[in-house]
Structures are given as C-alpha cells and as structure tokens.
Scaffold this active site. Structure first.
Site, short mmCIF file in Angstrom:
data_model
loop_
_atom_site.label_atom_id
_atom_site.label_comp_id
_atom_site.label_asym_id
_atom_site.label_seq_id
_atom_site.Cartn_x
_atom_site.Cartn_y
_atom_site.Cartn_z
N ARG A 1 0.88 -1.19 0.00
CA ARG A 1 0.00 0.00 0.00
C ARG A 1 0.91 1.22 0.00
O ARG A 1 1.69 1.42 0.95
CB ARG A 1 -0.92 0.00 1.22
N HIS B 1 -7.12 0.84 -6.77
CA HIS B 1 -7.33 -0.06 -5.62
C HIS B 1 -7.96 -1.35 -6.16
O HIS B 1 -9.12 -1.66 -5.91
CB HIS B 1 -8.25 0.63 -4.61
N GLN C 1 -9.84 -4.16 -3.98
CA GLN C 1 -11.16 -3.73 -3.53
C GLN C 1 -12.22 -4.06 -4.57
O GLN C 1 -13.30 -4.57 -4.26
CB GLN C 1 -11.13 -2.21 -3.28
N ASP D 1 -17.45 6.81 -2.16
CA ASP D 1 -16.22 6.70 -1.37
C ASP D 1 -15.98 8.06 -0.72
O ASP D 1 -16.66 9.04 -1.04
CB ASP D 1 -15.04 6.30 -2.31
N CYS E 1 -16.55 1.25 -0.20
CA CYS E 1 -15.38 0.42 0.13
C CYS E 1 -15.07 0.48 1.62
O CYS E 1 -14.41 -0.40 2.14
CB CYS E 1 -14.18 0.86 -0.70
N ARG F 1 -13.83 -9.02 0.97
CA ARG F 1 -12.40 -8.73 0.81
C ARG F 1 -11.59 -9.98 1.15
O ARG F 1 -10.63 -10.31 0.46
CB ARG F 1 -11.94 -7.55 1.70
N1 CP Z 1 -11.52 -0.48 1.82
C1 CP Z 1 -10.27 -0.49 2.29
O1 CP Z 1 -9.29 -0.66 1.57
O2 CP Z 1 -10.19 -0.27 3.63
P1 CP Z 1 -8.87 -0.16 4.50
O3 CP Z 1 -8.25 1.18 4.22
O4 CP Z 1 -9.36 -0.30 5.92
O5 CP Z 1 -7.94 -1.27 4.11
N1 NVA Z 2 -10.09 6.52 -1.66
C1 NVA Z 2 -9.79 6.10 -0.31
C2 NVA Z 2 -10.01 4.63 -0.17
C3 NVA Z 2 -9.75 4.07 1.19
C4 NVA Z 2 -9.91 2.59 1.27
C5 NVA Z 2 -8.35 6.47 0.01
O1 NVA Z 2 -7.48 6.35 -0.86
O2 NVA Z 2 -8.09 6.91 1.13
#
Ligand code: CP
Ligand code: NVA
Length: 306
Positions: A102, A129, A132, A224, A264, A292
């Site tokens: 990440r 992502h 997801q 989101d 998400c 997930r």
């Molecule tokens: N939806 C998602 O990726 O959540 P987290 O940031 O908790 O991993």
């Molecule tokens: N768009 C959000 C998604 C979190 C899972 C972010 O990048 O923070």
C-alpha cells in the site's frame, strides 16, 4: 514469469475466473472445509498508509490458506531510513513468495514491482485499488446474479477506487456512470482505456456532473470518501465542492427499488453518505467488506504458484 496485480487491467482476462474462485472459496470456508495449499509460503505486506480491511483480510487469507503473513511498517524497516524501494524489493524477493504493497505514490508501486522477482499486489495507491474492486464485483455477482444489463452509479471523487471500479465495470460488461464535481473526474488515461473496453462490450461509460442523472434507475450506487489518504491538505475545499454529491435518502429514491448501496469503507457518515442510506436494507457494505477476505484468497492463489 511472475505476474503482478498493479492495475485491475493486469487481470482483465482472468477477472471473472477470480471472482468465481472467490465465491467458491467463500462456500468452502462457510462449511468449515480446511484448504491449505500454501503451507510454508510467506507474504510480505508493506503498508505506508493505515488500513483495517485490506491488512486484516490479507493476513487472515494467508493464514487460512496455510501460509504466513508479515506486516511490515516502513517505520520499522530500513526503508524508513533511506534504503531504496528497489533494494527492498530485491531483498524481500529472496525471503517471501508475494509482496502486498500500500503506497502513497503509484511510481513507488511500479518501482517495487519492477525490482521484485516475485508477484507484487497493489493494496491501494493514488491511482488504483484493484483488490477492492475484485471484492466489489464478487458482491455484485452474489447479490444480482449477473453483470450484463446492470447500471452502476458512482457518486463522488474520481479517485483510486473510482478508477479501478470504472475499469472493472467495463471488463465485466456493466454500464458505469460517475457523477463528480468538475476537475475531479477519473484519471484521463484510464478513462480512455475503460471506454475502449466498454465499446467492445457494447456498454456505456458516462461522466456527468449531475448525481441525479447517474443514480436514475441504477442497480448499484457506490460512493467513497471525499478526502482520500494523502489529500488531507485539500480537506476544507473538498468538503465544499463535494457537498452536492452526498448519497442521501432523497437521491437514492431515483434508483431502482432493489438497488444495492456499496462503499469500500471507511465511511464518513454525514458526508459522502447519510446513516439513512448506509444503514438501510439496500446497503451491502458489510458483506462487501467480508468479501475482501474471500477475494484476497482468490487473488493470492492466482498469483502464487502452488
Ligand atoms: N476499503 C479499504 O481498503 O479499507 P482499508 O483502508 O481499511 O484497508
Ligand atoms: N479513496 C480512499 C479509499 C480508502 C480505502 C483512500 O485512498 O483513502
């Protein structure tokens, strides 16, 4: 040759197969069947940003498949003291079988993938992502039984989740509408790619600035956060710009009666979505979150040789 999952486009040809495998693995788990094809395999997880769902679902997925997951915070690694991502990739490739990453920056994701000799999975960056969206599409297939003929309306920021969702919808053959403020559209290159795929599938990709147009007769409504991780400096401005894009009880009246609401998560209740919508009978957000886990298992199995 190793295979990475950096963009959902990387699994374009296998996407539906992965979704079906995830549904199958969910069934196995529900009947308590032990399935451990990854005994003695290890997964390295580098997370530059916080995570609840992605981290826990990947760790539990690897454990349930018989393997071992290591959570690696850059703060505790030499990466945090200046070792390059390229050297980190080369070293980790000598120990583990797959890297989950990440990242703040997409370039770092590409750099890690380029230098790793094992599969690298994008667990969210500023571009996409993909994991997801595998879980999201799995959820839609479970709830609606199909993709063809469905209208998915995404209301909000054209961010990482929106980019992958747009591509994913095109790949499986759903119509995709996004309602966002001007200047917050999805990534232009990915939009072009999604349009090309949609043309082949004879489906639509529509960008509108009007949430009502997007949501009208929708089968799926998705939103989101307005402020993604890394966008915090723009918070004040974004709160104003996105205010007309809230998914609330009034807006969802325009959707089909059996529409499903997806997010998400984490949700910022009272901003992009009201309690009345996220807690309604139409909301599937916690099934989506559960999926997930099953989707991660399918992704890992697809990438790690066993
Ligand atoms: N939806 C998602 O990726 O959540 P987290 O940031 O908790 O991993
Ligand atoms: N768009 C959000 C998604 C979190 C899972 C972010 O990048 O923070």
């Amino acid at each position: 040759m190793k295979k990475d999952l950096i963009s959902i486009l990387d699994i374009r040809d296998e996407l539906e197969e992965i979704i079906d495998l995830a549904i199958e693995l969910k069934k196995k788990q529900k009947i308590g069947e032990v399935f451990e094809p990854l005994k003695n395999r290890s997964m390295g997880m580098i997370f530059e940003k916080p995570s609840t769902r992605t981290r826990v679902s990947f760790e539990v997925a690897m454990t349930q498949l018989g393997g071992h997951a290591l959570y690696l915070s850059p703060r505790d690694m030499q990466l945090g003291r200046g070792e390059t991502i390229a050297d980190t990739a080369k070293v980790l490739s000598r120990y583990v079988d797959i890297i989950i990453y990440r990242a703040y920056k997409h370039e770092m994701m590409l750099e890690l993938a380029k230098n790793a000799t094992i599969p690298v999975v994008n667990a969210l960056d500023d571009m996409e992502h993909p994991c997801q969206i595998v879980a999201d599409l799995m959820t839609i297939k479970e709830k609606k039984g199909k993709f063809k003929g469905l209208k998915l309306a995404y209301v909000g920021d054209g961010n990482n989740v929106a980019n992958s969702l747009m591509l994913g919808a095109a790949i499986v053959g759903m119509d995709f509408y996004i309602a966002c403020p001007e200047g917050y559209e999805p990534n232009a290159e990915l939009l072009e790619e999604a349009k090309k795929i949609a043309k082949e599938k004879e489906t639509k990709i529509v960008i509108t600035y009007d949430p009502k147009e997007a949501v009208k007769d929708a089968d799926v409504i998705y939103t989101d956060v307005w402020v993604s991780m890394g966008d915090e400096a723009e918070k004040e401005k974004r709160m104003k710009v996105f205010a007309p894009y809230q998914v609330n009880e009034e807006l969802v009246k325009l959707a089909k009666g059996d529409y499903i609401f997806m997010h998400c998560l984490p949700a910022h209740r009272g901003y992009e979505v009201t309690d009345g919508v996220i807690d309604s009978r139409n909301s599937v957000v916690f099934d989506e979150a559960e999926n997930r886990l099953h989707a991660q298992k399918a992704i890992i199995l697809k990438l790690v040789k066993h």
